[in-house]
Write a protein that holds these residues in place. Structure first.
Motif, short mmCIF file in Angstrom:
data_model
loop_
_atom_site.label_atom_id
_atom_site.label_comp_id
_atom_site.label_asym_id
_atom_site.label_seq_id
_atom_site.Cartn_x
_atom_site.Cartn_y
_atom_site.Cartn_z
N TYR A 89 0.71 -1.16 -0.05
CA TYR A 89 0.13 -0.12 -0.01
C TYR A 89 0.82 1.22 0.02
N CYS A 90 0.56 2.30 -0.73
CA CYS A 90 1.23 3.46 -0.81
C CYS A 90 0.35 4.67 -0.67
N LEU A 91 0.65 5.60 0.25
CA LEU A 91 -0.06 6.83 0.24
C LEU A 91 0.55 7.78 -0.09
N SER A 92 0.08 8.78 -0.92
CA SER A 92 0.55 9.94 -1.85
C SER A 92 -0.47 10.96 -1.79
N GLU A 93 -0.04 12.22 -2.19
CA GLU A 93 -0.69 13.24 -2.47
C GLU A 93 -0.42 13.56 -4.11
N ALA A 94 -1.27 14.14 -5.00
CA ALA A 94 -1.19 13.74 -6.15
C ALA A 94 -2.31 14.64 -6.92
N PRO A 95 -1.98 15.30 -7.94
CA PRO A 95 -3.18 15.73 -8.63
C PRO A 95 -4.04 15.23 -9.23
N SER A 96 -4.00 13.67 -9.61
CA SER A 96 -4.98 12.91 -10.07
C SER A 96 -4.20 11.32 -9.67
N ALA A 97 -5.50 10.38 -9.75
CA ALA A 97 -4.88 8.88 -9.78
C ALA A 97 -4.10 8.78 -10.76
#
Length: 82
Positions: free
Chosen positions: A50-58
């Motif tokens: 599992y990875c958690l990220s912040e991003a503009p989109s999937a």
């Protein structure tokens, strides 16, 4: 910025060192898609990562993982947290 949780399957036997190397590969190119990978967790017995990220989109998350050599099987938005 929106947060996303992605899932990688079929990674049974993954070691902590291999998880670290995969995460570092993401970190090395994440800025090219304006993604910030925050954490990665793995269960080597089940083969789930599992990875958690912040991003503009999937899609941005998917592109980074693909380019780093470990495509995500699923990417989910995380609109609520406590």
């Amino acid at each position: 910025m929106p947060e996303f949780m992605d899932i990688h399957r079929n990674m049974a036997g993954l070691t902590q060192e291999a998880l670290k190397q995969a995460h570092e590969a993401d970190l090395a190119i994440q800025s090219e898609e304006d993604v910030v990978f925050k954490n990665a967790w793995a269960d080597p017995d089940s083969g789930l990562v599992y990875c958690l990220s912040e991003a503009p989109s999937a899609d941005a998350v998917k592109r980074i993982h693909e380019r780093a050599g470990h495509p995500a099987d699923e990417v989910h938005p995380v609109p609520l947290k406590v």
